[in-house]
Write an enzyme that holds these catalytic residues in place. Structure first.
Site, mmCIF file in Angstrom:
data_model
loop_
_atom_site.group_PDB
_atom_site.id
_atom_site.type_symbol
_atom_site.label_atom_id
_atom_site.label_comp_id
_atom_site.label_asym_id
_atom_site.label_seq_id
_atom_site.Cartn_x
_atom_site.Cartn_y
_atom_site.Cartn_z
ATOM 1 N N SER A 16 -2.891 -7.865 2.827
ATOM 2 C CA SER A 16 -3.171 -7.757 4.268
ATOM 3 C C SER A 16 -3.602 -9.116 4.815
ATOM 4 O O SER A 16 -3.184 -9.513 5.912
ATOM 5 C CB SER A 16 -4.279 -6.735 4.520
ATOM 6 O OG SER A 16 -3.913 -5.483 4.012
ATOM 7 N N LYS B 185 -17.320 -7.366 8.076
ATOM 8 C CA LYS B 185 -16.049 -8.076 8.244
ATOM 9 C C LYS B 185 -15.645 -8.118 9.703
ATOM 10 O O LYS B 185 -16.118 -7.336 10.518
ATOM 11 C CB LYS B 185 -14.969 -7.356 7.430
ATOM 12 C CG LYS B 185 -15.036 -7.664 5.955
ATOM 13 C CD LYS B 185 -13.704 -7.373 5.303
ATOM 14 C CE LYS B 185 -13.710 -7.690 3.821
ATOM 15 N NZ LYS B 185 -12.479 -7.240 3.176
ATOM 16 N N ARG C 177 -1.345 -5.938 -8.290
ATOM 17 C CA ARG C 177 -0.122 -6.691 -8.004
ATOM 18 C C ARG C 177 0.166 -7.690 -9.107
ATOM 19 O O ARG C 177 1.261 -7.764 -9.636
ATOM 20 C CB ARG C 177 -0.271 -7.443 -6.666
ATOM 21 C CG ARG C 177 -0.330 -6.536 -5.476
ATOM 22 C CD ARG C 177 -0.874 -7.237 -4.275
ATOM 23 N NE ARG C 177 -2.258 -7.645 -4.508
ATOM 24 C CZ ARG C 177 -3.100 -8.025 -3.556
ATOM 25 N NH1 ARG C 177 -2.691 -8.083 -2.321
ATOM 26 N NH2 ARG C 177 -4.336 -8.361 -3.840
ATOM 27 N N HIS D 290 0.837 -1.206 0.000
ATOM 28 C CA HIS D 290 0.000 0.000 0.000
ATOM 29 C C HIS D 290 0.876 1.261 0.000
ATOM 30 O O HIS D 290 0.614 2.211 -0.734
ATOM 31 C CB HIS D 290 -0.898 0.043 1.249
ATOM 32 C CG HIS D 290 -1.958 -1.003 1.305
ATOM 33 N ND1 HIS D 290 -2.112 -1.867 2.374
ATOM 34 C CD2 HIS D 290 -2.942 -1.335 0.423
ATOM 35 C CE1 HIS D 290 -3.138 -2.664 2.150
ATOM 36 N NE2 HIS D 290 -3.654 -2.368 0.972
HETATM 37 O O1 PNS Z 1 -8.496 -3.292 0.306
HETATM 38 P P1 PNS Z 1 -9.646 -3.927 -0.403
HETATM 39 O O2 PNS Z 1 -10.416 -4.789 0.572
HETATM 40 O O3 PNS Z 1 -9.247 -4.643 -1.649
HETATM 41 O O4 PNS Z 1 -10.612 -2.728 -0.842
HETATM 42 C C1 PNS Z 1 -11.833 -2.996 -1.466
HETATM 43 C C2 PNS Z 1 -12.706 -1.739 -1.541
HETATM 44 C C3 PNS Z 1 -12.833 -1.075 -0.193
HETATM 45 C C4 PNS Z 1 -12.087 -0.751 -2.492
HETATM 46 C C5 PNS Z 1 -14.083 -2.195 -2.075
HETATM 47 O O5 PNS Z 1 -14.556 -3.265 -1.328
HETATM 48 C C6 PNS Z 1 -15.115 -1.079 -2.045
HETATM 49 O O6 PNS Z 1 -15.049 -0.162 -2.829
HETATM 50 N N1 PNS Z 1 -16.051 -1.169 -1.081
HETATM 51 C C7 PNS Z 1 -17.043 -0.135 -0.823
HETATM 52 C C8 PNS Z 1 -18.413 -0.559 -1.317
HETATM 53 C C9 PNS Z 1 -18.516 -0.351 -2.802
HETATM 54 O O7 PNS Z 1 -18.355 0.738 -3.320
HETATM 55 N N2 PNS Z 1 -18.806 -1.457 -3.510
HETATM 56 C C10 PNS Z 1 -18.938 -1.447 -4.937
HETATM 57 C C11 PNS Z 1 -17.576 -1.473 -5.594
HETATM 58 S S1 PNS Z 1 -17.767 -1.412 -7.306
#
Ligand code: PNS
Length: 167
Positions: A134, A43, A96, A19
């Protein structure tokens, strides 16, 4: 000229060197980056959102931000809504390996459908962090494996404290 503001959304449970690498690569592209920590009640995180934000704030000064303002905030709900509310023009995501691509593409296209004015910008993480996530860090760490060099030292320390709290 208008401010180039981006959000870098994620769970950051916890923030990894991968990150940090993405943030370092983003600072030359934007004037302001909001590291946006998702508050996801579904979560069961290792760290609370408050703890994650605090840790990120403590670690960020180590980054050479070259005039880019780095802000940490948390959000609930849709990333696209948060980005719009913050008047960001971009969503930064790190890629990645090719295995990330499909999921990231789906998210980027959905976010574009929700907010057509906001672009997703993909940045490639450094090769040495291409396997770091993570979840993997947490798994290895809780099973007694070494994670130094994969998370900032301060975060490794907080992980040790967290583990001893739960023992
Ligand atoms: O670190 P991560 O868990 O890969 O991040 C994922 C994240 C937070 C970017 C994704 O889960 C997200 O955007 N969640 C918020 C809800 C949302 O907008 N969902 C639709 C995504 S198209």
């Amino acid at each position: 000229m208008s401010l180039r503001r981006a959000i870098f959304p994620g769970s950051f449970d916890p923030l990894t060197m991968g990150h940090l690498d993405i943030i370092e690569r983003s600072v030359d592209l934007f004037d302001e980056i909001i590291i946006a920590v998702l508050n996801n009640p579904d979560k069961h995180p290792m760290f609370s959102v408050k703890e994650r934000c605090e840790m990120i704030k403590e670690v960020l000064p180590a980054i050479e931000s070259r005039g880019c303002a780095l802000i940490v905030d948390d959000f609930s709900g849709l990333t696209a809504d948060f980005a719009k509310q913050q008047r960001a023009t971009a969503i930064v995501r790190g890629i990645r390996a090719i295995s990330d691509y499909e999921y990231e593409l789906r998210m980027a296209l959905m976010n574009r459908r929700l907010e057509p004015e906001i672009e997703t910008v993909f940045l490639m993480a450094a090769e040495e962090y291409s396997y770091v996530s993570s979840n993997l860090i947490k798994q290895v760490f809780t099973l007694g494996g070494r994670v130094e060099g994969l998370v900032p030292e301060l975060i490794e320390k907080r992980m040790r404290e967290k583990l001893s709290e739960s023992e």
